[in-house]
Design a protein around this motif. Structure first.
Motif, PDB file in Angstrom:
ATOM      1  N   ARG A  13     -17.100 -19.326   4.508  1.00 42.68           N
ATOM      2  CA  ARG A  13     -17.702 -18.935   4.019  1.00 42.68           C
ATOM      3  C   ARG A  13     -18.337 -17.663   3.446  1.00 42.68           C
ATOM      4  O   ARG A  13     -18.858 -17.811   2.468  1.00 42.68           O
ATOM      5  N   VAL A  14     -19.553 -17.298   4.219  1.00 43.56           N
ATOM      6  CA  VAL A  14     -19.810 -15.853   3.766  1.00 43.56           C
ATOM      7  C   VAL A  14     -18.731 -15.366   2.797  1.00 43.56           C
ATOM      8  O   VAL A  14     -19.143 -14.702   2.091  1.00 43.56           O
ATOM      9  N   GLU A  15     -17.308 -15.509   3.513  1.00 50.47           N
ATOM     10  CA  GLU A  15     -16.608 -14.424   2.432  1.00 50.47           C
ATOM     11  C   GLU A  15     -15.625 -14.585   1.532  1.00 50.47           C
ATOM     12  O   GLU A  15     -15.962 -14.084   0.108  1.00 50.47           O
ATOM     13  N   GLN A  16     -16.051 -16.439   1.804  1.00 48.36           N
ATOM     14  CA  GLN A  16     -15.700 -16.519   0.353  1.00 48.36           C
ATOM     15  C   GLN A  16     -16.935 -16.724  -1.006  1.00 48.36           C
ATOM     16  O   GLN A  16     -16.440 -16.108  -2.335  1.00 48.36           O
ATOM     17  N   GLU A  17     -17.871 -16.679  -0.900  1.00 48.95           N
ATOM     18  CA  GLU A  17     -19.229 -16.068  -1.311  1.00 48.95           C
ATOM     19  C   GLU A  17     -18.864 -14.577  -2.304  1.00 48.95           C
ATOM     20  O   GLU A  17     -19.667 -14.326  -2.435  1.00 48.95           O
ATOM     21  N   ARG A  18     -18.486 -14.164  -0.560  1.00 43.96           N
ATOM     22  CA  ARG A  18     -18.314 -12.638  -1.358  1.00 43.96           C
ATOM     23  C   ARG A  18     -17.327 -11.997  -2.405  1.00 43.96           C
ATOM     24  O   ARG A  18     -17.411 -11.378  -3.510  1.00 43.96           O
ATOM     25  N   SER A  20     -15.687 -14.796  -4.761  1.00 43.67           N
ATOM     26  CA  SER A  20     -17.565 -14.995  -5.702  1.00 43.67           C
ATOM     27  C   SER A  20     -18.069 -14.067  -6.564  1.00 43.67           C
ATOM     28  O   SER A  20     -17.951 -13.904  -7.546  1.00 43.67           O
ATOM     29  N   ARG A  21     -18.441 -13.040  -5.797  1.00 39.94           N
ATOM     30  CA  ARG A  21     -19.700 -11.828  -6.471  1.00 39.94           C
ATOM     31  C   ARG A  21     -18.665 -11.458  -7.118  1.00 39.94           C
ATOM     32  O   ARG A  21     -18.953 -11.017  -7.922  1.00 39.94           O
ATOM     33  N   GLU A  24     -17.148 -12.368 -10.099  1.00 41.31           N
ATOM     34  CA  GLU A  24     -18.155 -12.359 -11.221  1.00 41.31           C
ATOM     35  C   GLU A  24     -18.296 -10.336 -12.034  1.00 41.31           C
ATOM     36  O   GLU A  24     -18.520 -11.008 -12.693  1.00 41.31           O
TER      37      GLU A  24
END
Length: 72
Positions: A13-18, A20-21, A24
């Motif tokens: 989840r942390v990697e996916q959020e990273r 995504s940022r 962006e």
């Protein structure tokens, strides 16, 4: 205590959020054009900026630039 599965899910989840940022920010950089032409200093028309958000030259200067580069 957390299981290995919980830790792996959390890390994923942390990697996916990273990611995504990062995506962006890259998209913002691509869109980061300018309001003034880098060659002549004139304002880039709204129509040009809407057509190509990352424009750094007005249409006239971009045409001249492409002629110099591609029509040698």
């Amino acid at each position: 205590m957390y299981s290995d599965f919980d830790r792996e899910v959390g890390e994923a989840r942390v990697e996916q959020e990273r990611q995504s940022r990062v995506t962006e920010v890259r998209a913002k950089l691509v869109r980061a054009g300018t309001l003034e032409c880098v060659d002549c200093g004139c304002t880039i028309s709204l129509a040009r900026r809407e057509a190509y958000e990352a424009a750094t030259r007005c249409a006239e200067c971009q045409t001249d630039f492409e002629r110099e580069v591609y029509c040698r």
